[in-house]
Scaffold this motif. Structure first.
Motif, PDB file in Angstrom:
ATOM      1  N   ARG A  75       0.808  -1.204   0.000  1.00 17.88           N
ATOM      2  CA  ARG A  75       0.000   0.000   0.000  1.00 17.88           C
ATOM      3  C   ARG A  75       0.854   1.274   0.000  1.00 17.88           C
ATOM      4  N   CYS A  76       1.954   1.268   0.734  1.00 17.26           N
ATOM      5  CA  CYS A  76       2.719   2.507   0.890  1.00 17.26           C
ATOM      6  C   CYS A  76       4.182   2.188   1.157  1.00 17.26           C
ATOM      7  N   VAL A  77       5.083   3.019   0.610  1.00 16.51           N
ATOM      8  CA  VAL A  77       6.503   2.943   0.955  1.00 16.51           C
ATOM      9  C   VAL A  77       6.973   4.347   1.321  1.00 16.51           C
ATOM     10  N   ARG A  78       7.769   4.460   2.394  1.00 16.82           N
ATOM     11  CA  ARG A  78       8.325   5.748   2.807  1.00 16.82           C
ATOM     12  C   ARG A  78       9.756   5.542   3.307  1.00 16.82           C
ATOM     13  N   CYS A  79      10.677   6.358   2.794  1.00 17.72           N
ATOM     14  CA  CYS A  79      12.083   6.271   3.191  1.00 17.72           C
ATOM     15  C   CYS A  79      12.301   6.861   4.579  1.00 17.72           C
ATOM     16  N   TYR A  80      13.266   6.279   5.307  1.00 19.86           N
ATOM     17  CA  TYR A  80      13.660   6.847   6.594  1.00 19.86           C
ATOM     18  C   TYR A  80      14.292   8.216   6.352  1.00 19.86           C
ATOM     19  N   PRO A  81      14.011   9.200   7.190  1.00 19.46           N
ATOM     20  CA  PRO A  81      14.635  10.524   7.017  1.00 19.46           C
ATOM     21  C   PRO A  81      16.164  10.492   7.045  1.00 19.46           C
ATOM     22  N   ASN A  82      16.763   9.519   7.757  1.00 20.02           N
ATOM     23  CA  ASN A  82      18.233   9.458   7.835  1.00 20.02           C
ATOM     24  C   ASN A  82      18.858   8.748   6.635  1.00 20.02           C
ATOM     25  N   GLY A  83      18.012   8.277   5.688  1.00 18.25           N
ATOM     26  CA  GLY A  83      18.521   7.727   4.441  1.00 18.25           C
ATOM     27  C   GLY A  83      19.026   6.297   4.497  1.00 18.25           C
ATOM     28  N   THR A  84      18.779   5.582   5.594  1.00 14.58           N
ATOM     29  CA  THR A  84      19.342   4.233   5.725  1.00 14.58           C
ATOM     30  C   THR A  84      18.413   3.122   5.234  1.00 14.58           C
ATOM     31  N   GLY A  85      17.148   3.434   4.996  1.00 11.03           N
ATOM     32  CA  GLY A  85      16.233   2.374   4.585  1.00 11.03           C
ATOM     33  C   GLY A  85      14.838   2.896   4.342  1.00 11.03           C
ATOM     34  N   TYR A  86      13.840   2.000   4.400  1.00  8.30           N
ATOM     35  CA  TYR A  86      12.470   2.396   4.123  1.00  8.30           C
ATOM     36  C   TYR A  86      11.494   1.500   4.876  1.00  8.30           C
ATOM     37  N   ALA A  87      10.305   2.045   5.107  1.00 12.62           N
ATOM     38  CA  ALA A  87       9.203   1.286   5.691  1.00 12.62           C
ATOM     39  C   ALA A  87       8.191   1.000   4.598  1.00 12.62           C
ATOM     40  N   LEU A  88       7.635  -0.200   4.638  1.00 10.23           N
ATOM     41  CA  LEU A  88       6.707  -0.660   3.608  1.00 10.23           C
ATOM     42  C   LEU A  88       5.467  -1.211   4.303  1.00 10.23           C
ATOM     43  N   SER A  89       4.277  -0.796   3.862  1.00  5.93           N
ATOM     44  CA  SER A  89       3.054  -1.312   4.473  1.00  5.93           C
ATOM     45  C   SER A  89       2.229  -2.076   3.449  1.00  5.93           C
ATOM     46  N   SER A  90       1.310  -2.904   3.955  1.00  2.00           N
ATOM     47  CA  SER A  90       0.531  -3.753   3.050  1.00  2.00           C
ATOM     48  C   SER A  90      -0.923  -3.833   3.485  1.00  2.00           C
ATOM     49  N   VAL A  91      -1.715  -4.520   2.665  1.00  2.00           N
ATOM     50  CA  VAL A  91      -3.138  -4.696   2.968  1.00  2.00           C
ATOM     51  C   VAL A  91      -3.372  -5.668   4.104  1.00  2.00           C
ATOM     52  N   GLU A  92      -2.325  -6.359   4.560  1.00  2.00           N
ATOM     53  CA  GLU A  92      -2.498  -7.405   5.578  1.00  2.00           C
ATOM     54  C   GLU A  92      -2.281  -6.900   7.002  1.00  2.00           C
ATOM     55  N   GLY A  93      -2.246  -5.560   7.213  1.00  2.00           N
ATOM     56  CA  GLY A  93      -2.047  -5.050   8.559  1.00  2.00           C
ATOM     57  C   GLY A  93      -0.655  -5.285   9.093  1.00  2.00           C
ATOM     58  N   ARG A  94       0.342  -5.120   8.212  1.00  2.00           N
ATOM     59  CA  ARG A  94       1.735  -5.263   8.607  1.00  2.00           C
ATOM     60  C   ARG A  94       2.575  -4.128   8.038  1.00  2.00           C
ATOM     61  N   VAL A  95       3.691  -3.878   8.705  1.00  5.17           N
ATOM     62  CA  VAL A  95       4.702  -2.931   8.227  1.00  5.17           C
ATOM     63  C   VAL A  95       6.055  -3.616   8.297  1.00  5.17           C
ATOM     64  N   ALA A  96       6.848  -3.476   7.224  1.00  6.16           N
ATOM     65  CA  ALA A  96       8.209  -4.029   7.197  1.00  6.16           C
ATOM     66  C   ALA A  96       9.206  -2.891   7.279  1.00  6.16           C
ATOM     67  N   MET A  97      10.231  -3.058   8.079  1.00  6.66           N
ATOM     68  CA  MET A  97      11.309  -2.079   8.233  1.00  6.66           C
ATOM     69  C   MET A  97      12.545  -2.645   7.528  1.00  6.66           C
ATOM     70  N   GLU A  98      12.962  -1.974   6.459  1.00  6.04           N
ATOM     71  CA  GLU A  98      14.022  -2.479   5.584  1.00  6.04           C
ATOM     72  C   GLU A  98      15.217  -1.532   5.573  1.00  6.04           C
ATOM     73  N   PHE A  99      16.400  -2.073   5.168  1.00  4.12           N
ATOM     74  CA  PHE A  99      17.636  -1.284   5.124  1.00  4.12           C
ATOM     75  C   PHE A  99      18.295  -1.428   3.759  1.00  4.12           C
ATOM     76  N   PHE A 100      18.853  -0.313   3.254  1.00  6.68           N
ATOM     77  CA  PHE A 100      19.487  -0.315   1.937  1.00  6.68           C
ATOM     78  C   PHE A 100      20.788  -1.111   1.926  1.00  6.68           C
ATOM     79  N   ASP A 101      21.577  -0.970   2.981  1.00  8.41           N
ATOM     80  CA  ASP A 101      22.872  -1.641   3.071  1.00  8.41           C
ATOM     81  C   ASP A 101      22.665  -3.160   3.023  1.00  8.41           C
TER      82      ASP A 101
END
Length: 340
Positions: free
Chosen positions: A192-218
């Motif tokens: 449903r939505c992706v938003r980058c961390y303000p510090n530039g290290t990764g992004y948060a991703l949300s879905s229709v299943e009521g979950r959020v994933a916290m991811e890192f670029f490195d």
């Protein structure tokens, strides 16, 4: 008729809201101006502090996204396949260009000086808004995507593109010839939505299943071990777990904590580093369609707008709430170390 009062603690309700679904809202990086796009074919510009409607642009189809350039202009992504530039002072607009299908999302990159659009035609396009209006020479490049584009987010020169089919492409805006990383969402269902961390290290991703994933670029093992996913916007009723789509993610510009908005009508504030929920606001009248913090984090704009997750049915009127943010709601709590 008796006026319907907003729920206590929900914030100030703005006057003159859109009269159909709110697709997005964004605070300016320079003021308390708020830009709002809607399925009622409009883009509205508000002064959120004074509750003033400063401008309104009527398009030929539903407007699926909008963003600021500065306090004198912005851009919109339209269901009639057009990418538009909006001139606030004159009330005029022009067309930067077109996609083959509706334009789902739009961002302005201050790093590249470009407008970036993602469409259901499975392409990403970059535009130079300084070109002559209506001329294709404003198009910088077209980049094929594996599926329809659902959400975009920028931090510095990094662009994250989330598409249907749970694909995630990560680009460096300085070299768009191909993604620097191609990933698959760690969540099992539609993004449903992706938003980058303000510090530039990764992004948060949300879905229709009521979950959020916290991811890192490195891609190092140490960084990838830090990623995780968590459940949110769910409730248990008669032994059944009811799951709500997470439509919106917004990071606080000062503390790096973030809010999520779901089809349950709740806004939750999270401390991602400490994996804790900090706060839950009073339930809003309808689904949370979009969220945006002001540039200094003092204000949070909330779009309470039914997102048709249960099909056509009677629902509360669309509304925009602006709430004052207290530090206790968004500031991470210090970790308490056990005694030595």
């Amino acid at each position: 008729m008796t006026a319907v009062l907003p729920p206590p603690g929900s914030g100030r309700e703005l006057s003159n809201p859109p009269n159909d679904g709110i697709s997005n809202l964004r605070f300016s990086n320079h003021s308390d101006h708020l830009l709002v796009s809607s399925w009622d074919k409009t883009v509205r510009l508000y002064d959120a502090s004074s509750d003033t409607l400063k401008g309104e642009f009527m398009h030929g189809a539903a407007v699926l996204d909008c963003c600021f350039h500065d306090d004198s202009s912005g851009f919109s992504a339209c269901g009639d396949n057009t990418v538009r530039r909006l001139l606030f002072n004159s009330g005029k607009e022009d067309i930067l260009g077109k996609h083959e299908e509706p334009v789902r999302c739009i961002e302005y990159s201050y790093a590249a000086g470009q407008v970036i659009t993602g469409s259901w035609d499975r392409t990403l396009k970059c535009w130079d808004p300084r070109g002559a209006s209506g001329q294709d020479r404003t198009l910088v490049g077209t980049y094929k995507q594996p599926e329809r584009v659902y959400s975009l987010s920028l931090v510095g020169n990094r662009l994250v593109v989330a598409t249907a089919g749970r694909h995630v492409n990560i680009y460096d805006l300085r070299n768009m010839s191909q993604p620097e990383q191609r990933r698959e969402s760690s969540l099992k269902y539609q993004t449903r939505c992706v938003r980058c961390y303000p510090n530039g290290t990764g992004y948060a991703l949300s879905s229709v299943e009521g979950r959020v994933a916290m991811e890192f670029f490195d891609l190092s093992e140490a960084s990838q071990l830090k990623k995780y996913a968590f459940k949110c916007h769910r409730k248990s009723e008669a032994g059944t777990d009811i799951v709500y789509p997470v439509n919106a993610i917004a990071f606080h510009p000062v503390y790096g904590t973030f809010g999520t908005g779901g089809c349950d009508g709740f806004v939750n504030i999270w401390d991602g580093n400490n994996k804790k929920r900090l706060y839950q606001y009073t339930k809003y009248p309808s689904s949370i369609a979009a969220l945006s913090f002001s540039r200094d984090g003092r204000l949070l704009a909330v779009a309470s707008s039914y997102t048709f997750e249960e099909g056509l049915k009677p629902h509360e009127p669309d509304a925009i709430f602006v709430r004052n943010v207290n530090e206790i709601e968004v500031k991470p709590k210090p970790k308490v170390l056990p005694p030595a």
